[in-house]
Design a protein around this motif. Sequence first.
Motif, PDB file in Angstrom:
ATOM      1  N   ARG A  70       0.752  -1.262   0.100  1.00  0.00           N
ATOM      2  CA  ARG A  70       0.010   0.137  -0.190  1.00  0.00           C
ATOM      3  C   ARG A  70       0.949   1.199   0.033  1.00  0.00           C
ATOM      4  NH1 ARG A  70       0.579   1.604   5.253  1.00  0.00           N
ATOM      5  NH2 ARG A  70       1.039   0.008   6.754  1.00  0.00           N
ATOM      6  N   PRO A  71       0.200   2.405  -0.299  1.00  0.00           N
ATOM      7  CA  PRO A  71       1.229   3.578  -0.222  1.00  0.00           C
ATOM      8  C   PRO A  71       1.749   3.639   1.130  1.00  0.00           C
ATOM      9  CG  PRO A  71      -0.741   3.969  -1.331  1.00  0.00           C
ATOM     10  CD  PRO A  71      -1.023   2.708  -0.675  1.00  0.00           C
ATOM     11  N   ARG A  72       2.950   3.772   1.388  1.00  0.00           N
ATOM     12  CA  ARG A  72       3.568   3.990   2.730  1.00  0.00           C
ATOM     13  C   ARG A  72       5.221   4.227   2.458  1.00  0.00           C
ATOM     14  NH1 ARG A  72       6.117  -0.855   5.024  1.00  0.00           N
ATOM     15  NH2 ARG A  72       6.195  -2.413   3.416  1.00  0.00           N
ATOM     16  N   ALA A  73       5.601   4.456   3.581  1.00  0.00           N
ATOM     17  CA  ALA A  73       7.379   5.015   3.716  1.00  0.00           C
ATOM     18  C   ALA A  73       7.742   3.941   4.628  1.00  0.00           C
ATOM     19  CB  ALA A  73       7.404   6.260   4.031  1.00  0.00           C
ATOM     20  N   PHE A  74       8.869   3.456   4.328  1.00  0.00           N
ATOM     21  CA  PHE A  74       9.535   2.721   5.518  1.00  0.00           C
ATOM     22  C   PHE A  74      11.085   2.676   5.484  1.00  0.00           C
ATOM     23  CE2 PHE A  74       9.271  -0.159   2.001  1.00  0.00           C
ATOM     24  CZ  PHE A  74      10.381  -0.699   1.647  1.00  0.00           C
ATOM     25  N   THR A  75      11.930   2.194   6.346  1.00  0.00           N
ATOM     26  CA  THR A  75      13.315   2.204   6.368  1.00  0.00           C
ATOM     27  C   THR A  75      14.013   0.892   6.377  1.00  0.00           C
ATOM     28  OG1 THR A  75      13.574   4.321   7.588  1.00  0.00           O
ATOM     29  CG2 THR A  75      15.562   3.060   7.553  1.00  0.00           C
ATOM     30  N   ALA A  76      14.763   0.516   5.342  1.00  0.00           N
ATOM     31  CA  ALA A  76      15.179  -0.769   5.331  1.00  0.00           C
ATOM     32  C   ALA A  76      16.399  -0.934   6.529  1.00  0.00           C
ATOM     33  CB  ALA A  76      16.021  -1.080   4.061  1.00  0.00           C
ATOM     34  N   ASP A 129      19.611  -1.383   6.309  1.00  0.00           N
ATOM     35  CA  ASP A 129      20.817  -0.998   5.863  1.00  0.00           C
ATOM     36  C   ASP A 129      20.566   0.806   6.008  1.00  0.00           C
ATOM     37  OD1 ASP A 129      19.169  -0.134   3.789  1.00  0.00           O
ATOM     38  OD2 ASP A 129      20.673  -1.103   2.401  1.00  0.00           O
ATOM     39  N   GLY A 130      19.493   1.161   6.585  1.00  0.00           N
ATOM     40  CA  GLY A 130      19.220   2.581   6.667  1.00  0.00           C
ATOM     41  C   GLY A 130      18.582   3.306   5.576  1.00  0.00           C
ATOM     42  N   THR A 131      18.535   2.511   4.477  1.00  0.00           N
ATOM     43  CA  THR A 131      17.832   3.159   3.148  1.00  0.00           C
ATOM     44  C   THR A 131      16.388   3.517   3.521  1.00  0.00           C
ATOM     45  OG1 THR A 131      19.380   2.091   1.821  1.00  0.00           O
ATOM     46  CG2 THR A 131      17.524   2.735   0.477  1.00  0.00           C
ATOM     47  N   ARG A 132      15.876   4.815   2.924  1.00  0.00           N
ATOM     48  CA  ARG A 132      14.798   5.114   2.896  1.00  0.00           C
ATOM     49  C   ARG A 132      13.947   4.747   1.888  1.00  0.00           C
ATOM     50  NH1 ARG A 132      15.078   6.414   8.232  1.00  0.00           N
ATOM     51  NH2 ARG A 132      16.371   8.332   8.908  1.00  0.00           N
ATOM     52  N   PHE A 133      12.750   4.229   1.912  1.00  0.00           N
ATOM     53  CA  PHE A 133      11.893   3.661   0.869  1.00  0.00           C
ATOM     54  C   PHE A 133      10.535   4.253   0.768  1.00  0.00           C
ATOM     55  CE2 PHE A 133      15.059   0.301   0.902  1.00  0.00           C
ATOM     56  CZ  PHE A 133      15.125  -0.054  -0.726  1.00  0.00           C
ATOM     57  N   ALA A 134       9.878   4.669  -0.148  1.00  0.00           N
ATOM     58  CA  ALA A 134       8.438   4.900  -0.304  1.00  0.00           C
ATOM     59  C   ALA A 134       7.951   3.837  -1.417  1.00  0.00           C
ATOM     60  CB  ALA A 134       8.421   6.405  -0.757  1.00  0.00           C
ATOM     61  N   VAL A 135       6.743   3.165  -1.212  1.00  0.00           N
ATOM     62  CA  VAL A 135       6.360   2.229  -2.183  1.00  0.00           C
ATOM     63  C   VAL A 135       5.040   2.628  -2.416  1.00  0.00           C
ATOM     64  CG1 VAL A 135       5.823   0.723  -0.445  1.00  0.00           C
ATOM     65  CG2 VAL A 135       6.108  -0.005  -2.538  1.00  0.00           C
ATOM     66  N   CYS A 136       4.513   2.447  -3.817  1.00  0.00           N
ATOM     67  CA  CYS A 136       3.022   2.607  -4.284  1.00  0.00           C
ATOM     68  C   CYS A 136       2.515   1.478  -5.148  1.00  0.00           C
ATOM     69  CB  CYS A 136       2.831   3.830  -4.742  1.00  0.00           C
ATOM     70  SG  CYS A 136       1.119   4.205  -4.961  1.00  0.00           S
ATOM     71  N   PRO A 137       1.711   0.693  -4.929  1.00  0.00           N
ATOM     72  CA  PRO A 137       1.046  -0.112  -5.732  1.00  0.00           C
ATOM     73  C   PRO A 137       0.504   0.458  -7.073  1.00  0.00           C
ATOM     74  CG  PRO A 137      -0.252  -0.231  -4.262  1.00  0.00           C
ATOM     75  CD  PRO A 137       0.971   0.561  -3.917  1.00  0.00           C
ATOM     76  N   LEU A 138       0.806  -0.131  -8.424  1.00  0.00           N
ATOM     77  CA  LEU A 138       0.155   0.083  -9.689  1.00  0.00           C
ATOM     78  C   LEU A 138      -0.860  -0.742  -9.742  1.00  0.00           C
ATOM     79  CD1 LEU A 138       3.699   1.054 -11.261  1.00  0.00           C
ATOM     80  CD2 LEU A 138       2.012   2.795 -10.617  1.00  0.00           C
TER      81      LEU A 138
END
Length: 213
Positions: A151-157, A159-168
């Motif tokens: 779902r549209p959200r942000a999270f931190t992996a 290793d510290g990488t910041r991610f944002a993800v959104c389904p298409l």
Amino acid sequence: MLLRIRVRLPDRPGSLGQVARTLGAAGADVVQMAVLERDNGRAMDDFTVVWPAGADSERLAAGLGTVPGVEVVGIWPTAEPQGAFPDAAVIGQVAAVPERGLEILADAVPAVLSADWAGLAELKGEDEAVLVHASAGGEPGAGLPELRPLRPRAFTAQDGTRFAVCPLASGGVALVVARTGAPPFHRTEVFRLEQLAGAADAVLHRARGAAPL
């Protein structure tokens, strides 16, 4: 070069002016400002500034640290999106070349969201996702951290990488954005990503002769 500066500051008259004057005194030219949130007498703002290439950005942080009530959340490199209205420009490019629409979207998102790279992730099985397309800075075929719940959200992996993800809407594919050395994606940035993805999906469905979802 361009830098993005995220600060928390008192939500009262004069605070923005103090920050802008401090940035100018340090040698930064403010080209854009965005309010991310306002709550309980505090605000969080993003400033985009032109900064001399090779100059130490610690001078900016030190200067801002002298302004009463101001907290520097992060300073990181960014790129200038194309046009006065970059989101509309991206959707226009998607509409112009629909056969490459999703790739165009992924390639444009890093500049829009001040990220390192973006890509299209294909979900495989229960817990695996692989990049099937990546913008400059990404690596097609690379594995990704767990993207579910999708779902549209942000999270931190880890290793510290910041991610944002959104389904298409195409199903089984997600738009993924990443950056390092920067604060987590704010909820307003996730919402902007969701709006871009939704607009691109609608344009591509029309291009295929189907009604948008």
